[in-house]
Design an enzyme around this catalytic site. Structure first.
Site, short mmCIF file in Angstrom:
data_model
loop_
_atom_site.label_atom_id
_atom_site.label_comp_id
_atom_site.label_asym_id
_atom_site.label_seq_id
_atom_site.Cartn_x
_atom_site.Cartn_y
_atom_site.Cartn_z
CG ASP A 69 -1.89 -1.08 1.34
OD1 ASP A 69 -1.63 -2.16 0.79
OD2 ASP A 69 -2.94 -0.88 1.97
CE LYS A 102 -5.20 1.83 3.12
NZ LYS A 102 -3.94 1.29 3.68
CE LYS A 146 -6.40 -1.66 3.23
NZ LYS A 146 -4.98 -2.05 3.44
#
Length: 228
Positions: A94, A158, A187
């Site tokens: 990430d 995300k 996400k």
């Protein structure tokens, strides 16, 4: 929602990214992740090797946070950190986008950064996730970032780091989903601490949840399922 307990658990990145933790905390994180069958433990890169040893033999992956939480590293630094994390044992990455360059309207930079990091992940068989940090972005900036993602094709986009001045919102997940459809997964992370919130985010379009409250959420879901 007809998710099984294991299916829901496998949508959770169980998170421990605080600076003031010990190996004892990380050991417990990994033990809980194995017990509940979470998808990953989301951790800072310096502790990947430690967590990888504890997770050995399980299906739980290490999820590395790159240029976290500000995103203010050079592309070269982010790529190096990504590769290093994967080589240490991370199965997912990430990374935080360079928000300054978004504010500069420098979308060529943002695309190049995303492309190099996603390629580094793809070449090494790792999942890539792009952290937007939506609390600092206008809706137009979020949409443009989604357009860049549609070109580059990371595995996930995300909502948040959880360290900014805002948390994940249903509205942001819906906006992101409307932009990318089924081409890129979403996400949701940041301030998600109970099962009712999780189910709302999944309904809005999220297929992965980042949370430090994974155990609590699964236990709540078990009680919910037992009542039906």
């Amino acid at each position: 929602m007809n998710l099984t307990i294991d299916e829901l658990a496998n949508m959770i990145d169980y998170t421990l990214l605080k600076p003031d933790i010990s190996n004892k905390d990380l050991f417990q994180l990994c033990q809980d992740a194995i017990k509940y069958n979470f998808k990953t433990v989301a951790i800072n890169n310096a502790v990947i090797l430690f967590c990888k040893k504890i997770l050995k033999g399980s299906n739980v992956l290490c999820d590395a946070a790159v240029s976290f939480p500000l995103g203010q590293s050079t592309i070269e630094t982010k790529v190096f950190e990504t590769i290093d994390a994967i080589e240490k044992g991370a199965g997912e990455v990430d990374y935080v986008v360079n928000i300054v360059e978004i504010k500069n309207d420098n979308w060529a930079y943002i695309e190049e950064e995303m492309r190099e990091i996603v390629e580094a992940c793809n070449e090494r068989g790792a999942i890539s996730k792009v952290i937007f940090e939506n609390c600092y972005l206008s809706d137009d900036e979020k949409k443009k970032l989604c357009e860049v993602a549609l070109k580059v094709k990371p595995t996930f986009i995300k909502t948040s780091t959880g360290f900014g001045n805002g948390v994940a919102t249903i509205e942001d997940v819906k906006l992101m989903k409307a932009c990318v459809g089924d081409n890129i997964k979403i996400k949701a992370a940041g301030g998600i601490r109970d099962i009712q919130s999780v189910l709302k985010f999944i309904e809005a379009g999220a297929s992965r949840i980042g949370t430090s409250s994974g155990v609590k959420i699964i236990e709540e879901y078990k009680k919910l399922k037992s009542k039906k």
